[in-house]
Design a protein around this motif. Structure first.
Motif, PDB file in Angstrom:
ATOM      1  N   LYS A   1       0.839  -1.197   0.000  1.00  0.00           N
ATOM      2  CA  LYS A   1       0.000   0.000   0.000  1.00  0.00           C
ATOM      3  C   LYS A   1       0.876   1.250   0.000  1.00  0.00           C
ATOM      4  O   LYS A   1       1.984   1.252   0.523  1.00  0.00           O
ATOM      5  CB  LYS A   1      -0.919  -0.005   1.231  1.00  0.00           C
ATOM      6  CG  LYS A   1      -1.971  -1.104   1.215  1.00  0.00           C
ATOM      7  CD  LYS A   1      -2.881  -1.040   2.434  1.00  0.00           C
ATOM      8  CE  LYS A   1      -2.159  -1.497   3.680  1.00  0.00           C
ATOM      9  NZ  LYS A   1      -3.068  -1.521   4.861  1.00  0.00           N
ATOM     10  N   GLY A   2       0.370   2.313  -0.638  1.00  0.00           N
ATOM     11  CA  GLY A   2       1.114   3.560  -0.669  1.00  0.00           C
ATOM     12  C   GLY A   2       1.867   3.757  -1.966  1.00  0.00           C
ATOM     13  O   GLY A   2       1.649   3.042  -2.952  1.00  0.00           O
ATOM     14  N   THR A   3       2.746   4.764  -1.963  1.00  0.00           N
ATOM     15  CA  THR A   3       3.465   5.134  -3.185  1.00  0.00           C
ATOM     16  C   THR A   3       4.847   4.498  -3.212  1.00  0.00           C
ATOM     17  O   THR A   3       5.509   4.375  -2.179  1.00  0.00           O
ATOM     18  CB  THR A   3       3.610   6.663  -3.287  1.00  0.00           C
ATOM     19  OG1 THR A   3       4.319   7.154  -2.145  1.00  0.00           O
ATOM     20  CG2 THR A   3       2.248   7.327  -3.358  1.00  0.00           C
ATOM     21  N   ARG A   4       5.276   4.095  -4.402  1.00  0.00           N
ATOM     22  CA  ARG A   4       6.592   3.507  -4.615  1.00  0.00           C
ATOM     23  C   ARG A   4       7.080   3.856  -6.023  1.00  0.00           C
ATOM     24  O   ARG A   4       6.278   4.101  -6.923  1.00  0.00           O
ATOM     25  CB  ARG A   4       6.551   1.979  -4.486  1.00  0.00           C
ATOM     26  CG  ARG A   4       6.277   1.432  -3.104  1.00  0.00           C
ATOM     27  CD  ARG A   4       7.470   1.593  -2.173  1.00  0.00           C
ATOM     28  NE  ARG A   4       7.307   0.846  -0.938  1.00  0.00           N
ATOM     29  CZ  ARG A   4       6.539   1.194   0.077  1.00  0.00           C
ATOM     30  NH1 ARG A   4       5.828   2.311   0.007  1.00  0.00           N
ATOM     31  NH2 ARG A   4       6.472   0.441   1.168  1.00  0.00           N
ATOM     32  N   THR A   5       8.396   3.854  -6.189  1.00  0.00           N
ATOM     33  CA  THR A   5       9.013   3.996  -7.509  1.00  0.00           C
ATOM     34  C   THR A   5       9.877   2.772  -7.767  1.00  0.00           C
ATOM     35  O   THR A   5      10.638   2.337  -6.882  1.00  0.00           O
ATOM     36  CB  THR A   5       9.877   5.264  -7.591  1.00  0.00           C
ATOM     37  OG1 THR A   5       9.059   6.417  -7.396  1.00  0.00           O
ATOM     38  CG2 THR A   5      10.543   5.376  -8.967  1.00  0.00           C
TER      39      THR A   5
ATOM     40  N   THR B   1       1.018   4.792 -11.893  1.00  0.00           N
ATOM     41  CA  THR B   1       0.653   6.189 -12.161  1.00  0.00           C
ATOM     42  C   THR B   1       1.483   6.818 -13.288  1.00  0.00           C
ATOM     43  O   THR B   1       1.069   7.807 -13.874  1.00  0.00           O
ATOM     44  CB  THR B   1       0.800   7.049 -10.891  1.00  0.00           C
ATOM     45  OG1 THR B   1       2.118   6.877 -10.351  1.00  0.00           O
ATOM     46  CG2 THR B   1      -0.231   6.642  -9.843  1.00  0.00           C
TER      47      THR B   1
ATOM     48  N   THR C   1       6.224   4.700 -11.473  1.00  0.00           N
ATOM     49  CA  THR C   1       5.687   5.116 -10.182  1.00  0.00           C
ATOM     50  C   THR C   1       4.334   4.454  -9.964  1.00  0.00           C
ATOM     51  O   THR C   1       3.568   4.241 -10.907  1.00  0.00           O
ATOM     52  CB  THR C   1       5.529   6.643 -10.103  1.00  0.00           C
ATOM     53  OG1 THR C   1       4.621   7.077 -11.130  1.00  0.00           O
ATOM     54  CG2 THR C   1       6.869   7.332 -10.300  1.00  0.00           C
ATOM     55  N   CYS C   2       4.050   4.117  -8.717  1.00  0.00           N
ATOM     56  CA  CYS C   2       2.793   3.446  -8.358  1.00  0.00           C
ATOM     57  C   CYS C   2       2.211   4.088  -7.109  1.00  0.00           C
ATOM     58  O   CYS C   2       2.946   4.615  -6.272  1.00  0.00           O
ATOM     59  CB  CYS C   2       3.027   1.951  -8.084  1.00  0.00           C
ATOM     60  SG  CYS C   2       3.775   1.040  -9.440  1.00  0.00           S
ATOM     61  N   ASN C   3       0.909   4.017  -6.998  1.00  0.00           N
ATOM     62  CA  ASN C   3       0.215   4.472  -5.793  1.00  0.00           C
ATOM     63  C   ASN C   3      -0.906   3.489  -5.502  1.00  0.00           C
ATOM     64  O   ASN C   3      -1.997   3.578  -6.077  1.00  0.00           O
ATOM     65  CB  ASN C   3      -0.333   5.882  -5.967  1.00  0.00           C
ATOM     66  CG  ASN C   3      -1.010   6.393  -4.701  1.00  0.00           C
ATOM     67  OD1 ASN C   3      -0.830   5.834  -3.622  1.00  0.00           O
ATOM     68  ND2 ASN C   3      -1.803   7.449  -4.835  1.00  0.00           N
ATOM     69  N   ASN C   4      -0.623   2.530  -4.625  1.00  0.00           N
ATOM     70  CA  ASN C   4      -1.606   1.511  -4.268  1.00  0.00           C
ATOM     71  C   ASN C   4      -2.558   2.088  -3.228  1.00  0.00           C
ATOM     72  O   ASN C   4      -2.241   2.152  -2.041  1.00  0.00           O
ATOM     73  CB  ASN C   4      -0.893   0.276  -3.740  1.00  0.00           C
ATOM     74  CG  ASN C   4      -1.868  -0.838  -3.371  1.00  0.00           C
ATOM     75  OD1 ASN C   4      -3.076  -0.706  -3.551  1.00  0.00           O
ATOM     76  ND2 ASN C   4      -1.336  -1.929  -2.866  1.00  0.00           N
ATOM     77  N   THR C   5      -3.723   2.516  -3.686  1.00  0.00           N
ATOM     78  CA  THR C   5      -4.719   3.123  -2.805  1.00  0.00           C
ATOM     79  C   THR C   5      -5.706   2.095  -2.248  1.00  0.00           C
ATOM     80  O   THR C   5      -6.639   2.472  -1.532  1.00  0.00           O
ATOM     81  CB  THR C   5      -5.505   4.203  -3.577  1.00  0.00           C
ATOM     82  OG1 THR C   5      -6.099   3.609  -4.746  1.00  0.00           O
ATOM     83  CG2 THR C   5      -4.582   5.341  -4.003  1.00  0.00           C
TER      84      THR C   5
END
Length: 318
Positions: A201-205, A234, A286-290
Motif C-alpha cells: 500500500k502507498g506510493t513507490r518507484t 501512475t 511510479t505506483c500508488n496503491n490506494t
C-alpha cells in the motif's frame, strides 16, 4: 477478428482470466502491406452489444520471426528477442502509429492474436464475452517508413532462497515476486529477477536497466511507445542515466470509483527521438496503491524504432 466466447464467472485479475489465440492473415496475397494501428473491443457474446473495456486484459500480437526476417534476408535477427510485435491492455485499447510509419508485412503472413479477459470489480457475475480485434493497414505506396519493435520491461531482484519473505527494505530495489515460475529471469551474475511483483500500500518507484533489452549497437530513432502496466501504476518513463534526463513519460490514469485503468498515455512522434548505444537507459515506474491490500504489478513498453536496414531491403527488393 472475433475471439471465441469467454465466460466470466468471478474475479479475474491481470493475466488470470480466460484467454484464447487465433491466427489471422490480413489478405491472402503477396502484397506488401503496412500495419498502421490496432484496436480491441469487448462485446456481449449473446447480443453483440458493446461492453466496458473492464473486460479486456490483453490483446497480444505475435509474429513468426523466422518467416518474417528470412523473407527480408535479416536472418541475424531471428530468435534475438521474444517475437511479440505489440500488446494492447486495459487502459490502452487502441493506438495508431505516427503518420507515415508502420510495420510492413506480406498480406498472407500469419499474425498470432491472443486475447484475455479481465474482471477486477464484480465477484458475483456470469457473463459471456467476446473480443473484437481490429488491425488497421494500408497498401505500400513507397512513402511509408518501417518500424521495428523492441520490448523493454522492469526486472527486479528477489531472494531466490526465500522469495516471499517480507517486508522489504523500502530503500532497496528488491521485490517480492507474485510467483517464481513465469516472468522470472536470471542475470549474468546469477541473480534472480522478476517482471511480475507485489506492491504494498502507498506510493513507490521502481526502476531497472533496459540496456540488454534495447540492443542498440550505435543509435536508433524512436517514434512510438505502447506501455503495459497494471492498476495502481501512475506513470512509466524512459530515463537516460548518462545525461541524467527523462526521455519521455507516459502518465497513467486510474479509475477513482473502482479498480482499473482509464487511460495509459503513449509516446508518438513523427520526428522521433534518438537513443544511443553508449548511453545507459532505465525504465522507471511510479505506483500508488490506494487499495487496502497488496497488489500485483508489471511495467513494460513496446518501443517502435525506424528500421533503416529493413527500409533499404524493401527499396532494393521492390
Amino acid at each position: 477478428m472475433l475471439s471465441p466466447t469467454f465466460v466470466i464467472d468471478g474475479i479475474y485479475k491481470s493475466m488470470e482470466g480466460p484467454k484464447a489465440s487465433r491466427y489471422i492473415q490480413l489478405e491472402n496475397s503477396e502484397k506488401l502491406l503496412w500495419i498502421t494501428g490496432f484496436d480491441v473491443k469487448a462485446l456481449d457474446a449473446t447480443t453483440n452489444d458493446a461492453l466496458p473495456n473492464d473486460y479486456i486484459c490483453h490483446m497480444n500480437v505475435d509474429l513468426n520471426d523466422a518467416q518474417y526476417y528470412s523473407y527480408w534476408q535479416l536472418n541475424d535477427r531471428i530468435g534475438m528477442q521474444y517475437p511479440r510485435m505489440t500488446s494492447l491492455s486495459h487502459g490502452l485499447e487502441h493506438f495508431d502509429f505516427p503518420k507515415g510509419y508502420g510495420v510492413p508485412i506480406i498480406g498472407k503472413d500469419f499474425l498470432f492474436i491472443t486475447t484475455q479477459t479481465l474482471n477486477h470489480n464484480q465477484p458475483k457475475i456470469f457473463k459471456k464475452v467476446k473480443h473484437e480485434v481490429g488491425v488497421k493497414y494500408e497498401a505500400y505506396n513507397k512513402s511509408q517508413k518501417p518500424l521495428m519493435t523492441r520490448t523493454v520491461y522492469i526486472q527486479l531482484p528477489f531472494d531466490k532462497n526465500d522469495p516471499f519473505k517480507g517486508p522489504l527494505d523500502t530503500a532497496s530495489n528488491q521485490c517480492i515476486p507474485v510467483e517464481t515460475k513465469n516472468h522470472t529471469y536470471c542475470d549474468k551474475a546469477g541473480n534472480m529477477l522478476s517482471g511480475h511483483w507485489v506492491i504494498p500500500k502507498g506510493t513507490r518507484t521502481y526502476r531497472s536497466s533496459i540496456q540488454e533489452q534495447l540492443q542498440i549497437k550505435d543509435s536508433l530513432r524512436l517514434h512510438f511507445s505502447a506501455p503495459h502496466v497494471h492498476p495502481f501504476a501512475t506513470s512509466i518513463s524512459i530515463y537516460d542515466k548518462t545525461t541524467d534526463k527523462t526521455i519521455f513519460t507516459c502518465n497513467v490514469k486510474n479509475y477513482k470509483n473502482r479498480i482499473g485503468l482509464e487511460k495509459i498515455e503513449t509516446f508518438s512522434s513523427e520526428k522521433g527521438i534518438w537513443l544511443y548505444g553508449n548511453h545507459e537507459y532505465e525504465l522507471v515506474m511510479t505506483c500508488n496503491n490506494t487499495s487496502k491490500t497488496e497488489q500485483d504489478m508489471m511495467g513494460s513498453m513496446f518501443l517502435f524504432f525506424y528500421d533503416k536496414e529493413l527500409d533499404e531491403k524493401i527499396q532494393n527488393k521492390l
